[in-house]
Enzyme design. Structure first.
Site, PDB file in Angstrom:
ATOM      1  CB  CYS A 336      -5.270  -8.872  15.418  1.00 35.49           C
ATOM      2  SG  CYS A 336      -3.745  -9.044  16.321  1.00 35.49           S
ATOM      3  NE  ARG A 365       5.164  -7.466  16.479  1.00 34.33           N
ATOM      4  CZ  ARG A 365       4.872  -8.682  16.026  1.00 34.33           C
ATOM      5  NH1 ARG A 365       5.736  -9.661  16.191  1.00 34.33           N
ATOM      6  NH2 ARG A 365       3.733  -8.907  15.423  1.00 34.33           N
ATOM      7  CD  GLN A 383       2.559  -8.607  11.273  1.00 38.00           C
ATOM      8  OE1 GLN A 383       1.516  -8.023  11.551  1.00 38.00           O
ATOM      9  NE2 GLN A 383       3.038  -9.591  12.008  1.00 38.00           N
ATOM     10  CG  ASP A 385      -1.643  -9.421   9.795  1.00 40.76           C
ATOM     11  OD1 ASP A 385      -1.868 -10.651   9.824  1.00 40.76           O
ATOM     12  OD2 ASP A 385      -1.553  -8.719  10.821  1.00 40.76           O
ATOM     13  CG  HIS A 387      -6.748 -10.496  11.186  1.00 45.79           C
ATOM     14  ND1 HIS A 387      -6.104  -9.369  10.730  1.00 45.79           N
ATOM     15  CD2 HIS A 387      -6.003 -10.967  12.219  1.00 45.79           C
ATOM     16  CE1 HIS A 387      -5.030  -9.155  11.464  1.00 45.79           C
ATOM     17  NE2 HIS A 387      -4.942 -10.104  12.377  1.00 45.79           N
ATOM     18  CE  LYS A 467       4.035 -19.032  17.411  1.00 43.69           C
ATOM     19  NZ  LYS A 467       4.783 -17.801  17.575  1.00 43.69           N
ATOM     20  CG  HIS A 513      -4.403 -13.642  14.264  1.00 46.56           C
ATOM     21  ND1 HIS A 513      -4.205 -12.375  14.746  1.00 46.56           N
ATOM     22  CD2 HIS A 513      -5.311 -14.219  15.088  1.00 46.56           C
ATOM     23  CE1 HIS A 513      -4.952 -12.192  15.821  1.00 46.56           C
ATOM     24  NE2 HIS A 513      -5.635 -13.294  16.055  1.00 46.56           N
TER      25      HIS A 513
END
Length: 639
Positions: A336, A365, A383, A385, A387, A467, A513
RNA sequence: GCCCUUGUAGCUCAGCUGGUAGAGCAAUUGAUUUGUAAUCAAUAGGUCCGCGGUUCGAAUCCGUGCGGGGGCACCA
């Protein structure tokens, strides 16, 4: 005098208080024999409970969920009894029913071994044979605390101390020698349990589920109402083990792990091809849905993470790196902040919103070592991902659009059963409460609008916003958490994101997200387990192996494979000096969906013989026709 | 991270109470030329996870580190 109403509406009048047994007697002999517990006005009770007023009563047998749960609960008690008989000095704590079974947590110095489990099982069996009677007593709170303290059961005493003062404390005796604090209800005697139980594993578990507390020993068991059900359950476990993606991944030559990088995948050619197919598919779908794909650095200066709040709230999961000039960088654990920086570059207008930016970002992570599990839980993952920068008014509609896209994509990959989990503000978070109020309300509205089944998880949101998580159910009924959608009214402000509104003023956008597969790595693990390795043709990394019957046909087989590859069907030729049976076995074990056999017959007629995985029916087809049919099957599904 | 358990050839595993390693498959070579789930033979292959200790002697016993597995806690 009590007037008893049964579930079918039938009423029976009694002229004195009655127990469950009395009611059963009035209905049928077999019910008296099979009854386990009952509910009185919706509350579960022992069959021996005396009903004094008009009530609605339902009798439960082993066929009912409530009956089976009671069998499991009683099995847990009998296990605890057996353990305390065999291992004096062991303290009992809690022993609830769980899905498919039960567990009981004990405090004991020496660890329980597999041998101990067998001994305990044997003792349980003996207690069941003795058919010891169950007796319920209501105790005074202080007496109970004093009693358990006196006999050295400090955990039980602690449990009683934490029970609200106005609640009744019931003690259940099983036979004359053993008793436990319990809410109940319980079976009338141990013989009712039957013998369809098994102790499955022993593990550690923190007292009260808190990792700051001491660790207890937990014994897990399973119990059923018949031997057949137990056998079926054990068979299901075995089947699930056969689908284990770690085992299949090895057999299919997809990936491996090694010591130098725990929790990171070494992708082999076939596994990486599968990975790329999923990425290509997702690119195609997202492009159609109006996403713009970007890419941002994997390593970013510490100051950005401090601004975003990650350094403080997520720091213990972050890898950092110090350069020779002693600057501190973090390897991104999330995409992000980088994405916001792309948004921040140049001026954005309200006309640009909603702006959807996607990124196949690889994040790292630092997960606790005990959490790692094959592809399902790794330390480095990619991911899918994205946004979405939008206005507050657009939150609900954009969330719905995302949800529809997700459901559609899951369907293409064979998952039709999806549920939602909605999570609100956690204790560790950034941002004002009013901001949270707003984002929680907008997201919950979207959840409700999907009309899907959802659950609410209190306090489990991300540190920057509430979320939803998308949980899909696989072919053998297991749930996997994949996609996520998070509303964020905090990060854009922290990182200085703005757009120019109609009136010329600068406003802060909302950021959504979202990730659909969640982690590509995990999703591949789920796909493998769902299909037991037998992936759909279009997503299979190696789709076809061409096998010549003997080396006289090598040239023809090579030509066939080339033509397949020209038509975007991924194939190889197996020219090894092995017979046909051998090759069929080998490629079947590595889950190749289609084998093409070429011998004299095929060469003469310019055809191929198709041998599908798990189907020894053969079909011979002109090569041109095969190409036409399978090129279509090889395409990404379009709906 | 915590509890339990485990680590031997590319893979799957055997190796009892301490006496410096063994099988099947895979690999290589040769023979075989095969029609729907393992053709035959020969050869090669190992700092028994790392480091320390006990011992005349350690794959085996002890300690410690790392990795794997099952849970707990954490989580995509």
């Amino acid at each position: 005098m009590p007037n008893i109403t049964l579930p079918d509406g039938k009423q029976i009048k009694f002229d004195k208080p009655v127990s469950g047994f009395d009611i059963c007697d009035k209905i049928s002999k077999s019910l008296t024999k099979n009854a386990l517990i009952m509910s009185v006005d919706g509350k579960q009770k022992d069959l021996s409970f005396n009903i004094e007023t008009d009530s609605k009563v339902k009798i439960f047998t082993a066929k009912d969920k409530e009956g089976l749960e009671t069998i499991r609960h009683d099995t847990a008690h009998i296990m605890a009894m057996a353990v305390q008989e065999l291992y004096p000095g062991t303290q009992v704590t809690i022993g609830p029913v769980i899905e498919n079974g039960f567990f009981y947590d004990f405090a004991r110095k020496d660890p329980f071994t597999d041998d101990d489990l067998k001994k305990i099982e044997k003792r349980m069996s003996e207690i069941i044979d003795k058919d010891v009677k169950t007796r319920r007593e209501v105790w005074d709170r202080d007496k109970a605390i004093g009693h358990f303290k006196k006999i050295g059961e400090k955990y039980k005493a602690e449990i009683i101390e934490s029970i609200p003062k106005n609640e009744e404390l019931s003690i259940y005796h099983h036979g004359d020698t053993w008793h436990d604090l319990c809410r109940g209800p319980h079976l009338v005697s141990s013989g009712k349990i039957g013998k369809a139980f098994k102790l499955t594993k022993v593990s550690g578990a923190y007292w009260r589920g808190d990792s700051d507390n001491e660790m207890l020993q937990r014994i897990y068991g399973t119990a059923w109402s018949s031997q057949k059900e137990l056998d079926d359950y054990l068979k299901r476990i075995e089947e699930a083990e056969k689908r284990d993606h770690r085992k299949l991944g090895k057999e299919m030559d997809l990936f491996h792990f090694r010591e130098e990088s725990p929790g990171s995948v070494f992708w082999h050619e076939r596994g990486w091809s599968l990975f790329q197919k999923l990425v290509d598919y997702m690119r195609y779908r997202q492009k159609k849905a109006g996403y713009k794909e970007i890419n941002t650095p994997e390593i970013l200066d510490r100051s950005l993470w401090e601004k975003s709040g990650h350094w403080e709230k997520f720091g213990e999961h972050m890898y950092t790196s110090t350069t020779p000039d002693e600057k501190i960088f973090a390897i991104k654990p999330m995409n992000c902040p980088g994405c916001v920086q792309v948004f921040n570059q140049g001026l954005k207008s309200y006309r640009d919103l909603p702006l959807k930016m996607s990124e196949f970002g690889k994040v790292h992570r630092y997960e606790p070592s005990g959490a790692l599990h094959g592809l399902m839980r790794v330390r480095a993952f990619t991911q899918d991902d994205a946004h979405i920068f939008c206005t507050e008014d657009q939150i609900t509609s954009e969330s719905l659009t995302v949800t529809n896209l997700i459901l559609n994509i899951y369907k293409d990959l064979g998952f039709n059963n999806v549920i939602l989990k909605y999570s609100d503000r956690p204790d560790v978070r950034v941002g004002e409460d009013q901001v949270w109020d707003k984002s929680e309300a907008a997201l919950l509205e979207a959840v409700k609008a999907t009309k899907l089944e959802y659950s609410i998880n209190k306090g489990e949101g991300a540190f920057y916003g509430p979320k939803i998580e998308f949980v899909l159910r696989d072919a053998i009924g297991r749930d996997w958490q994949c996609g996520t959608l998070q509303v964020d009214l905090n990060l854009p402000e922290r990182l200085g994101a703005t757009y120019v509104d109609k009136d010329g003023s600068k406003k802060i956008p909302v950021m959504l997200h979202r990730a659909l597969f969640g982690s590509l790595e995990r999703f591949i693990g789920i796909l493998i387990e769902n299909y037991a390795g037998k992936l759909p043709f279009w997503i299979s990394p190696l789709q076809v192996v061409v096998i010549p019957i003997s080396d006289d046909f090598d040239e023809y087989a090579k030509k066939v494979s080339e033509k397949l590859n020209d038509s975007d069907i991924n194939s190889i030729v197996d020219l090894k000096n092995h017979n046909l049976n051998y090759k069929i076995r080998e490629h079947s074990l590595s889950k190749i969906p289609v084998l093409l056999i070429c011998g004299k017959k095929e060469v003469d007629s310019n055809s191929v013989t198709i041998r599908k995985l798990d189907n020894n029916k053969q079909e011979t087809m002109k090569l041109e026709k095969f190409l036409e049919q399978y090129t279509a099957l090889s395409k990404v599904p379009s709906n």
